[in-house]
Every structure is written in C-alpha cells, then in structure tokens.
Design an enzyme around this catalytic site. Sequence first.
Site, PDB file in Angstrom:
ATOM      1  N   TYR B 296       0.836  -1.205   0.000  1.00 45.33           N
ATOM      2  CA  TYR B 296       0.000   0.000   0.000  1.00 45.33           C
ATOM      3  C   TYR B 296       0.868   1.252   0.000  1.00 45.33           C
ATOM      4  CZ  TYR B 296      -3.993   2.958   0.889  1.00 45.33           C
ATOM      5  OH  TYR B 296      -4.975   3.908   0.766  1.00 45.33           O
ATOM      6  N   TYR B 346      -5.305   5.464  -7.445  1.00 45.93           N
ATOM      7  CA  TYR B 346      -5.568   5.387  -6.006  1.00 45.93           C
ATOM      8  C   TYR B 346      -6.987   4.887  -5.806  1.00 45.93           C
ATOM      9  CZ  TYR B 346      -5.853   7.376  -1.191  1.00 45.93           C
ATOM     10  OH  TYR B 346      -6.003   7.586   0.157  1.00 45.93           O
TER      11      TYR B 346
END
Lengths: 136, 392
Positions: B296, B346
């Site tokens: 991440y 994103y």
Amino acid sequence: MTDITLPAPVADDHDTGGYFQAAQRGELAVLFCAKCDAALHLPGPYCSSCGSLDVEWRTVSPTGTIYTWTVVEHQLHPAFPVPYTVALVEIDDVPGVRLVTHLDGRPDVEIGTPMVAVFDDVREHTVLPRWVIRDA
Amino acid sequence: MTYPLRDRCAIAGIGATEFSKKSGRSVLALGVEASLAAIADAGMTVDDIDGIVRCDLDSLQHNDLAHALGLPELNYWGAAGVGGGAPCGMVAQAAAAVLSGQAKSVLVFRALNGRSGQRYGHGAAVSAAVGGNGSYDEYFLPHGLLSPGQMYGLVAQRHMAEFGTTSEDFAHIAIACRDRANANPNAQMHDKTLTMDDYMAGRMISDPLRVFDFCQETDGACAVVVTTAERAKDGPNPAATIRAAVQSGMPDMQGGMLFPALMRPTLTTQPSASAAAKLYERAGLGPSDIDVAQIYDCFTITVLLQLEDYGFCAKGEGGSFASSGALQLDGSLPINTAGGNLSEGYIHGLNHVVEGVRQIRGTSTSQVPDAEVCLVTSGIPVSTSAMILTKA
C-alpha cells in the site's frame, strides 16, 4: 494569527473541553487519571491502565521540545497561507504527550528545539494554545 | 492450531474500470462495471453472487449495488474500514462469510470518484468550528495540520532523523512504481516516465515530501469475487488461493483525519508490524517466501515503513533497502507491479488486490517469473490488513 477565517476548535466537547477552558485562563492542561496519575492523551473518559472513571485536568508547565515537523509548501486552505510549518511538540512535564502547532514560514528548527506555549484568542470565548520557539 | 481459513478460499474473479481524473459517471456506474467484469472473469453470473462487502469510505451501499446488478438474493453484507486500511480485511471478511455458510460467493468492491468528486488528499472540510464528537480534530486542524500528506511529512521527517533516511530513498520507491506503471496501459502514469532528476526537481508539497511522493487521486472502481477454493476451480481463469489474511491494529484512537496516530509512542513502527507477525504465523510463511508484493502506497514513506514492518529489512533500514534496487522487477522484492497507488491509480488499495491475483495467474503487465507467493498489504497509519495469495 488574527485572520478571522482561521478555523476555531470546538471548545466545549465533553472529553476535550477542559483543554480549552484551561487555555482561557492562560494555562496548559493535560487530562490525568485521578487514581493512578496516568496521562490520558488524547483525553478520554476512562483510564484503561487502572480501570478508573475518575479523571481530572491538571495544569502542566507550558514548555516542550519539537518531536518532528513539516514545512507546508502547498496551500490547502486560505486561512493558512504557505509556507508555514507544522510542528509536533512533546511536553517537558509529561513525556509522550504531544501537541501540534502552527509556525509562520520556514523557521530554523530541529528535533529537540525548545518551545513554549502561548495563548491566542481565536474568537470570542475561544483561546487556542500554540507554541513558539523558546529563547535559551 | 492451523489457521482455519488457510487455503480454503480463493479470489476467483477480478475486475476494474478505466482509471481517470474525471470519469464522467456515477460511482454506481463504476461499481457496476467493475463488478460485472469480476463476475464474468470468475466464470459466474449474478445468480452465483449472494454477498457483498463494501468499504466504509464508499458512498455506494451494498443494497444499491445488489439492486443495480440484479442479484436474485443478498444473504450477506458487511463493511470494513478505515478507507485504505480495509481492502485485505474486506477479502478476509468475504472469505469468513463463505466459510461460515452465510454466502456462496461474495463480491468485494470499491468505487470512487476520488479525483473529480471528493478528494481525500485535500483533507478535512474545514468549517468555522472544527473537531469535537470523538474526532479530536480540534487539537490539529486549527494549527493548519489538514491532510494525510502533511501528517506523513511529519512521519517522514522523524524517520529521516532517527535513521538517516534520505530523499533519494523515497525516490527509489516512486521510480519503481512509475517504471511498472509505464508498462501498464491502464495506469494513470503509463505515458509519463520518472527519473531521479525529475523526482528531485518535483515541487515540495509538505517537506520532506515532494509531489512524486504522493499517490494519484483517481476516479475508478475495482472488484473481486471471493468463494471457496473448491468452487473457484470451476472458473475459466486460474484462481488465487488466500493462504492467510489478517486485520491488525493498535488499540488506539483514529478519529477525524487520523491525526491521533501522531500520539503513538513511536511514529516509525506502524500497525503493519503486528499485522505482519500474525499474517506470517497464520500462513506458515515468512518474508523470504514472498516472490512479489503489492504494498500500500498512499505515499512513498508508507511503503518504506512497511518494508521494515513486514520484515524485508531491519527497522531503520527501509531507506537503504529501497535504494538497493530490491524493489525493481529484477530485484529481490518487486513491488506494485501495476504501478500502485503512486502511479497506477488510487483505488485505496483494492487495485493492489487485483494486481496480486494477476501475478499469481501470470498475467501482469510486469510479470515476475514463476511468482507463486504474493503479499498484498492495505493502508496505514490506521488499523490495517494484509494477505498472502498463492497458486492453487
């Protein structure tokens, strides 16, 4: 820091209002467990260390040191023109208890820079503790 | 005791929309497109799906997606959070629902107009009086601490001071993700290369973090179908077995814009450390078993912290590890092979789950040869989640 568009804190929250009430008196306050003296920060209604619901605001010395900082160069809100610096200040009296502050521009700071709290009226009946560099 | 979920569920199907700055469509339209793609990819129809897991930050609700898709039944629904911390936990929740008999096959989705709609990176909606009601924003916002990027500026500065981490170290993470995006036609940064000089010339946003340390706010959606490992074998595409999954956090406050995370005893160890320990124990695997990782990356520093927390290097050595070339496709730990949040898009890390499945299938645009074990992680500083995918 007298811009009227500056966002003011909600100063009468059940759990955090005591911080802003102390600021009105020109004092820096931290919530503690009245039974085992653990600092409860950010403030909450219960001490999980000893199981007490008996908590109290205590005045602490308004001095600290910079734990880390960032220089903001990209503007997000008109009340905060860039450049400015956000510093995280650790309170001398209560290790581990940290507060953030706004500093104008790009001041010459480092981890450990000594700081002192000052108390600004941000609006009627609301005082915001902020920190400035403490001269040696 | 063996972890009860080990190898018993799989991701059978994956789907994604185009990633853009302006979708021109509703999040419902995005969610439907990604969901239909995932269902078809699993060799299923809507008749096979009877559960939905959503994320707490999505505006699209489970029932509205179920209605739009025309699911004949909805027997399980749930949500996980916070935001980017959720995706692997959402998959874990779906697997638990399947194994406990509450649903046959569960759709897991994220659908966002994250650039043209509400931009998470712009931080709190600042009004005349801020905070209160458990958010603790009253301690932060009035001082101009407004956004996740500014908070990570504080964290990055502290990591640099404690361990000598440099801007070059952050750059190597941004460049690795960008290089992979350059090979991925669906990545937002597909056509834009990034060199060390480009990185250093990048605009400072919240010193020490530059523009290239920030992810790409994106419009788009991703979806995956979770079912039993047995049922997943019926699909037309190879399934990715869920070897183990974990949700893990520190029992601390994460209200408002997440700034209470600045009150932890340390800023340089994150909930990913406890997640890693539990995940490896459940999987019976360790960092040396990982062939490829989808880590991440809302910011470069977020990756650097996790390289340490997931045990690929010692605490404090994330910078030198990143600068060693390890993260590149021919390195010891290729990461974010579709480009990640930094350069693909994103979708708050559900795109990392989708890309993890591609690596296990052998269909990534930056395929790691013989990849059999893929680590996927979700966001920090909030309570996080992670999983390990393997070949069936």
